[in-house]
Scaffold this active site. Structure first.
Site, PDB file in Angstrom:
ATOM      1  N   SER A  70     -17.494 -12.576  23.593  1.00 44.15           N
ATOM      2  CA  SER A  70     -16.650 -12.248  24.736  1.00 44.15           C
ATOM      3  C   SER A  70     -16.141 -10.834  24.548  1.00 44.15           C
ATOM      4  O   SER A  70     -16.142 -10.304  23.429  1.00 44.15           O
ATOM      5  CB  SER A  70     -15.474 -13.213  24.813  1.00 44.15           C
TER       6      SER A  70
ATOM      7  N   TYR B  90      -8.525 -17.415  20.679  1.00 44.02           N
ATOM      8  CA  TYR B  90      -9.799 -17.249  21.366  1.00 44.02           C
ATOM      9  C   TYR B  90     -10.493 -15.973  20.884  1.00 44.02           C
ATOM     10  O   TYR B  90     -11.677 -15.972  20.532  1.00 44.02           O
ATOM     11  CB  TYR B  90      -9.553 -17.183  22.882  1.00 44.02           C
TER      12      TYR B  90
END
Lengths: 292, 594
Positions: B464, B477
């Site tokens: 990501s 995350y």
């Protein structure tokens, strides 16, 4: 706005004679439009352009007495059915794209006949196209979902989001996002017949006037004649006639249906909302599939 | 004697016979049922028919496979004198003699590699073989006539691009000039080069060790030098003008070929109508290094031609279909979002797809639609990627039922957002279990299978933009994704030597379902719902479609890219992380509106 809201007191098909007659009028013109779509679809051959298909619809309807339009007939072929790379509304207009074997197509028209309006969408394909068949079959769930949630009087924006969620779960993209204001539906109404009925950017001026005045009144009362994903659609379904058009897109193929949903303010859920006509090509197709 | 030799050749179970033609005796080996369609494999230089052993074995259960040693190579005898004995005309005589011997009544399917392909182009374009060849699969060997026209076209009107193409191929052809010198090549091959050749092949070409090359290599190579001397100059100077293929052609181009530029085949559609193109990320000796992929493509092509259904397209319609057609692709998190879009993109490229997700219904739907858009086969598997035992079971099942995965996309992921101090151990465990351990399990199990097969492959890990863009609300995350990014880069280094590429894809804000199931720490359940809805709406407004990430993934695999930021914001953050990391750190302190 003479008729549809009058449905408030009416029962389906009976009572309020004015309303029953009105609904019959709308139903007739919707049937006429679908008959036109089926007739034109049957004449489509490889090499026919979108412009020609749109002209065929127009001629067919003019021959049967249509003089005014909510909007002029559209035709989309191939990946244009999924509105691939549509950025500006001008791209909605028919082009010289030619139909090829296996291509999906959509015919979309909104004739005004004897003062009644219809707005319909008809999806088909030339020959075999398994993707298109699947899309069309999966649209059935959307017709049920919309009716159910309208009867539950959920805010239009929430219903919109549920439709979109269902599309995503099915693996598709919501292509009515590409429509002006991203609408899934808009109100339709009676249009007074005039001797001269010009169109503006493909839309009948009389109908636009009706829509504009609805928007004005609606704005005061907190509702909108456009059913969109935006805040102005955050209200329960407004009684009246709505032309509902969920549109699925998947990898360069699109499919939709468009037909009129009658919303009344009856307390009885069955009467509070119903599809104007259940004897339409796509509904018959689903019934046949279900039977088979 | 013969049994011992067959053991050496690696062609167990082959029936051998000798075909006498034009003063030479050709050694012909046959495998498979002679009633099946015949596939003739023609080897290149400096090889003998044993170069095909793996491919022949793969084809044998469906076809009547025929291999022969070209004159002067392997156990075939050499013409006397050598000069003038290797012209393409004589080689065509040889081919026709073999074809008549092994398949007198039916046309044969020809597969050629290197000089075998050069010869087979001659077979496929001269009149006298018309009707004897049903199809031709070419790899790493252009027609000398087409090559001649290619050079002429570029030399006569040299635009900068054409001049560069000419120069680049001119450099790659160094060995052709060398082979034209008298005696020296023979001396080299019979001396030090012949001795070292197997080691060179292993080191440079990554050819696996085994029964190839055969001990006859020095003489094969010495004789084969006459292939060049007898043909190259004559044909390049005066290429035939009518060298049109009279059979369907499948062209397999290895992208890492040190001897032939990919540009050589730009004009090939002109010479071979209904050309099917395939590309393979490999070096020159694909029959040794990528036998399974070749078998798959040959089977597909030959079967299509045998069945003769003109409506059936051999190559799917999507982008990169030449690269991924028939490959096996496994995608985790395939029930929605980026995973699902990636499955569809691979399906459109003609790949076989395994859609993995813990949402059984969604995975089944993905597999179902994948078949509709072009996947020859698609399966759904219900597995939680964080469950090691389940992943092991999946890996075993995939290997047993579908084969070794060619492309693995570790995409499954969940989102957790909130301040570090309110992120519980359980939150951490969950996000790391799925986002990091899921990737580790996938890479470990399927990467191992890929490495063991030794025929290359590719692993894509979905990281990501959060992997290089710090944020005060994404510590868990971001940490999991940063780990995935680094894991990918380390693995890339480790597997590079085995032809396995590893890519980390770093999307920014993409309109997927991840937001509606995101965990928001340190807030009440109602507030969490509200934030999910709000973030989903924001992502919806940003409206970057997962299909674009999928295209980026296919492109990254085709080009073997290392780190691929997708979306402008991810690319911007990636750039800033390198040139202005302090600015990114300052940005990380900003509390996003919730």
């Amino acid at each position: 706005m003479t008729s549809a809201t009058g449905a408030a007191t009416a029962r389906r098909g009976g009572g309020g004679r004015g309303l029953a007659a009105d609904l019959r009028g709308f139903k007739e013109v919707q049937r006429l439009a679908y008959a036109c779509a089926e007739a034109v679809a049957a004449q489509l051959r490889p090499g026919v352009t979108e412009r020609e298909a749109a002209r065929m619809q127009r001629r067919w309807l003019r021959e049967r007495g249509v003089r005014d339009w909510f909007h002029l007939p559209f035709a989309w072929f191939g990946d244009r059915t999924a509105f691939t790379n549509f950025r500006i509304p001008l791209q909605f207009f028919p082009t010289d794209r030619r139909l090829e074997p296996g291509m999906a197509f959509i015919l979309d028209m909104a004739p005004v006949h004897q003062g009644f309006t219809a707005d319909i969408g008809y999806s088909g394909c030339l020959g075999l196209n398994p993707v298109h068949d699947r899309l069309l079959a999966d649209l059935a769930a959307h017709r049920e979902l919309i009716l159910r949630e309208v009867r539950e009087r959920r805010p239009l924006r929430e219903i919109y989001e549920d439709v979109e969620r269902l599309m995503v779960r099915q693996g598709y993209a919501n292509r009515h996002r590409a429509y002006p204001f991203g609408v899934i539906a808009h109100k339709v109404d009676r249009v007074r017949p005039r001797r001269w009925s010009p169109t503006l950017f493909g839309f009948g001026t009389q109908s636009l006037k009706g829509l504009a005045s609805d928007a004005l009144h609606g704005h005061r009362d907190g509702w909108s004649p456009l059913w969109s994903p935006y805040k102005f659609s955050d209200h329960p379904p407004q009684p009246g006639l709505w032309a509902v058009e969920p549109h699925l897109g998947f990898r360069g193929t699109g499919a939709k249906f468009e037909e009129i949903l009658v919303v009344t303010d009856s307390a009885d859920p069955e009467e509070s909302a119903f599809w104007l006509d259940d004897d339409l090509p796509h509904v018959r197709r689903w019934q046949e599939e279900g039977a088979a | 004697m013969s049994g011992q030799e067959q053991g050496q050749t690696g062609l167990e179970g082959a029936r051998e016979r000798w075909v006498r033609t034009g003063g030479v005796e050709l050694c012909v080996a046959e495998l498979g049922d002679a009633a099946h369609p015949t596939v003739v494999l023609v080897h290149g230089y400096p090889d003998s028919k044993e170069v095909w052993s793996e491919v022949a074995r793969g084809l044998a259960d469906r076809f009547h496979v025929v291999l022969y040693d070209v004159r002067g190579c392997g156990r075939s005898s050499a013409p006397k004198p050598l000069r003038g004995g290797f012209t393409l005309e004589k080689l065509t005589d040889d081919f026709l003699a073999v074809a008549d011997a092994v398949s007198p009544d039916r046309p044969v399917h020809v597969v050629g590699h290197d000089w075998g392909s050069v010869q087979a182009w001659e077979f496929a374009t001269v009149r006298r073989t018309e009707g004897r060849i049903a199809s031709f699969t070419s790899m790493s060997g252009p027609s000398l006539d087409h090559f001649g026209h290619w050079i002429k076209k570029r030399a006569s009107r040299p635009t900068p691009r054409r001049a560069a193409q000419l120069l680049s191929q001119g450099v790659k052809s160094w060995y052709v000039y060398m082979l034209h010198t008298p005696v020296l090549p023979e001396l080299a091959w019979k001396g030090p080069l012949g001795k070292r050749w197997p080691k060179i092949l292993q080191r440079v070409e990554k050819v696996p060790p085994g029964a190839y090359p055969t001990p006859s290599l020095p003489t094969d190579a010495a004789h084969g030098a006459w292939l060049y001397r007898d043909n190259v100059r004559a044909r390049l100077r005066r290429p035939r003008a009518d060298a049109y293929a009279h059979c369907p052609v499948q062209l397999i181009t290895p992208t890492g070929d040190a001897f032939l530029s990919q540009r050589l085949y730009d004009d090939l559609d002109h010479w071979a109508p209904h050309l099917v193109r395939r590309t393979l990320p490999a070096k020159h000796w694909v029959p040794r290094t990528r036998p399974q992929q070749l078998v798959a493509w040959i089977v597909e092509f030959v079967t299509a031609k045998e069945e003769g259904d003109p409506a059936k397209e051999v190559v799917a319609s999507g982008p990169y279909a030449d690269r991924f057609g028939g490959q096996l692709v496994l995608i985790t998190g395939a029930a929605g979002g980026i995973g699902r879009a990636t499955a569809f993109a691979f399906a459109e490229a003609g790949a076989r797809v395994i859609a993995v997700d813990r949402d059984a219904e969604g995975a089944a739907r993905t597999a179902d639609l994948a078949r509709l858009v072009g996947a020859p086969q698609a399966w759904a598997e219900t597995v939680d990627v964080s469950d090691e035992a389940a992943m092991e079971k999946l890996a075993a099942k995939v290997a047993a039922e579908y084969g070794t995965v060619d492309v693995l996309v570790n995409n499954a992921g969940i989102a957790v957002s909130g301040p570090f101090l309110s992120t519980t151990t359980e939150d951490w465990r969950q996000v790391l279990d799925v986002n990091l351990w899921g990737v580790i399990h996938g890479c470990r199990l399927f990467g191992k299978q890929m490495a063991e097969r030794g025929q290359g492959g590719h692993i894509v890990n979905t990281a990501s933009a959060a992997a290089f863009q710090p944020s005060r609300i994404l510590s868990a995350y971001g940490a999991s994704k940063a780990a995935v990014l680094m894991l990918s880069e380390c693995l890339r280094a480790e597997l590079a030597g085995q032809g396995i590429g590893v890519t980390a894809v770093c999307p920014g804000i993409v309109n997927t379902n991840i937001t509606s199931t995101a965990r928001f720490t340190g807030v009440s359940a109602d507030e969490e719902k509200r934030r999910q809805a709000k973030v989903s709406r924001m992502y919806g407004l940003r409206n970057y479609p997962p299909e674009k990430v999928a295209s980026a993934i296919l492109r990254a695999v085709a080009r073997n890219e290392a780190v691929v930021p997708v979306t402008p914001e991810a690319r911007g953050a990636h750039l800033m992380s390198r040139i202005a990391p302090r600015a990114l750190r300052a940005l990380a302190r900003v509390e996003p509106p919730m």
